[in-house]
Design an enzyme around this catalytic site. Structure first.
Site, PDB file in Angstrom:
ATOM      1  N   LYS A   1      -1.783   9.569  -4.067  1.00 19.53           N
ATOM      2  CA  LYS A   1      -2.375   8.788  -2.978  1.00 19.53           C
ATOM      3  C   LYS A   1      -2.790   9.732  -1.871  1.00 19.53           C
ATOM      4  O   LYS A   1      -2.218  10.816  -1.739  1.00 19.53           O
ATOM      5  CB  LYS A   1      -1.343   7.790  -2.433  1.00 19.53           C
TER       6      LYS A   1
ATOM      7  N   ASP B   1      -8.887   2.446  -0.738  1.00 19.42           N
ATOM      8  CA  ASP B   1      -7.733   1.648  -0.331  1.00 19.42           C
ATOM      9  C   ASP B   1      -8.153   1.068   1.026  1.00 19.42           C
ATOM     10  O   ASP B   1      -9.360   1.007   1.317  1.00 19.42           O
ATOM     11  CB  ASP B   1      -6.465   2.521  -0.244  1.00 19.42           C
TER      12      ASP B   1
HETATM   13  N1  GLU Z   1      -5.814   1.680  -3.811  1.00 20.98           N
HETATM   14  C1  GLU Z   1      -5.711   0.902  -5.011  1.00 20.98           C
HETATM   15  C2  GLU Z   1      -4.256   0.690  -5.366  1.00 20.98           C
HETATM   16  O1  GLU Z   1      -3.428   0.558  -4.477  1.00 20.98           O
HETATM   17  C3  GLU Z   1      -6.578   1.417  -6.145  1.00 20.98           C
HETATM   18  C4  GLU Z   1      -6.365   2.836  -6.553  1.00 20.98           C
HETATM   19  C5  GLU Z   1      -7.391   3.354  -7.565  1.00 20.98           C
HETATM   20  O2  GLU Z   1      -8.269   2.628  -7.973  1.00 20.98           O
HETATM   21  O3  GLU Z   1      -7.231   4.512  -7.950  1.00 20.98           O
HETATM   22  O4  GLU Z   1      -3.863   0.599  -6.500  1.00 20.98           O
END
Ligand code: GLU
Length: 445
Positions: free
Chosen positions: A126, A166
């Site tokens: 992340k 996100d």
């Molecule tokens: N931010 C999204 C999550 O919390 C998607 C992450 C992504 O697609 O890599 O899963």
């Protein structure tokens, strides 16, 4: 908690002082793992849990950018590459003033198990920044994204680490980030980032996927009791990407969504939220939720108070972490709410989760219920690798199959460990065992 698990948790708290959201996310997982470490002493022997709680790599960097008045600002950028046992690090970028290392670590930690649950070859990571996109011009957003990517580009790649969106990072930001990556590397490496526009390697249904997936998951839970969304009253918090498409899918399945919110308050519309109008207000106009109420005869805005005061059968918290506390949970229970599915990451406080589960409310944790977004990102990676572009219908069908599969994995694991209907335990154990087995197989690295 067993002694080993408690010791692992104490180490996390000692080593990561002040990072309360990260502590909370770790505690919520470790709390479920007692029965699995009892059954599998090999995980303890190989120190799997302490190894899992320490990110492989944490990158913190400076992001300088110039606003439209030529003033220079300095923000902080993060990328936490948590675990890559199942595949390249995968997870979104969050741009929000509340972002600090503890938020990124909590999200990265959750992402490991969520991604494992999808059954797809993706590890967990992340990133993000404390940059506030609110009120910024398109050009300011572009310059910030370019500066952020100038550093991030050194750490990512289609086979190493694949960011996405996100909170605060949507299609516009992903376009600017990908453009800068392309310029810096001189290569059209589509698989380096997901959530791209359809014109440049994006997947159809990616924008809708998290919200749709949450509703598909909740529908599977209700099916076990011969029920569904049809005829139900639903409250959805938030009005970003996740909330918006949860509203659309709930509407399509015959439910009435009676309230949605944003950071300025919430709107109640007993006629049912009009998806097209909400989409226009939030996606196109980027306006406040009051702009929606202005155009609907029976809708009203409430500022202050809690959206969870609105009576409903199904609650879908789709805004942000710790938005639904114990009081809100008690109100939901009193009002007869039967199901809560987390569209956001960790939106329910531990006290709220406990209250809901002990009152017999069906509860879907985010790492299962909102995994449709990242799963569709993995489908985007597949399309990029094969230089293909699938139809909306095909992609949505794949998403639905994936959500049915995640539901099955959680439910079966809960049964296997003697806690039928406990989706928290099921999701944590099912996600954990996949990662733990891969770690064992890969050796001490
Ligand atoms: N931010 C999204 C999550 O919390 C998607 C992450 C992504 O697609 O890599 O899963």
């Amino acid at each position: 908690m067993t002694q080993d698990l408690q010791a692992a948790f104490d180490t996390v708290v000692r080593r990561n002082p002040g990072e309360s959201e990260f502590h909370q996310a770790v505690y919520e997982v470790l709390e479920s793992l007692g029965p699995v470490v009892e059954r599998h002493p090999e995980y303890v022997d190989a120190s799997i849990i302490p190894r899992l709680c320490e990110p492989n790599r944490q990158i913190i960097f400076k992001v300088n950018w110039e606003d439209d008045n030529c003033r220079i600002h300095t923000n902080r950028g993060f990328r936490v590459q948590f675990n890559s046992s199942l595949g390249p690090y995968k997870g979104g970028l969050r741009f929000h003033p509340s972002v600090y290392l503890g938020i990124i670590k909590f999200l990265g930690f959750e992402q490991i198990f969520k991604n494992a649950l999808t059954g797809m070859p993706i590890g967990g990571g992340k990133g993000g920044s404390d940059f506030d996109p609110k009120g910024k011009s398109d050009n300011e957003i572009m310059r910030f994204c370019q500066s952020f990517m100038t550093e991030l580009s050194q750490h990512i790649g289609a086979d190493t680490d694949v960011p996405a969106g996100d909170i605060g990072v949507g299609g516009r930001e992903i376009g600017y980030l990908f453009g800068q990556y392309k310029k810096l590397t001189g290569r059209y490496e589509s698989g380096v980032i997901t959530g791209k526009g359809i014109l440049f390697g994006g997947s159809r249904a990616r924008t809708e996927a998290t919200g749709y997936g949450t509703v598909f998951f909740a529908e599977e839970m209700m099916k076990l009791n011969g029920q569904g969304f049809d005829g139900k009253k639903v409250v959805v918090s938030g009005s970003g990407n996740v909330a918006l498409y949860a509203v659309e899918k709930a509407n399509q399945l015959g439910a009435t969504v009676v309230a949605v919110s944003d950071s300025s308050g919430y709107v109640v519309d007993e006629d049912g939220i009009d998806f097209e109008l909400l989409q226009d207000v939030k996606e196109k106009r980027r306006a406040r939720i009051s702009a929606y109420a202005d155009e609907r005869p029976n809708a009203h805005v409430v500022t202050g108070g809690s959206i969870w005061d609105v009576p409903c059968d199904i609650a879908l918290p789709c805004a942000t972490q710790n938005e639904l506390d114990e009081n809100a949970a008690k109100t939901l229970i009193q009002n007869g709410c039967k199901l809560v599915a987390e569209g956001a990451n960790m939106p329910c406080t531990p006290q709220a989760t406990r209250a809901l589960r002990s009152a017999g409310v069906l509860f879907a944790p985010g790492k299962a219920a909102n995994a449709g977004g990242v799963a569709t990102s993995a489908l985007e990676m597949q399309q990029n690798a094969s230089r293909d572009s699938w139809s909306f219908e095909h992609t949505e069908e794949r998403l639905q199959q994936i959500m049915v599969g995640i539901h099955e994995r959680c439910a079966e694991t809960a049964d296997e460990y003697g806690h039928p209907g406990d989706y928290v335990l099921g999701a944590n154990i099912a996600g954990f065992t996949r990662v733990a087995d891969a770690m064992l197989a890969l050796g001490v690295i």
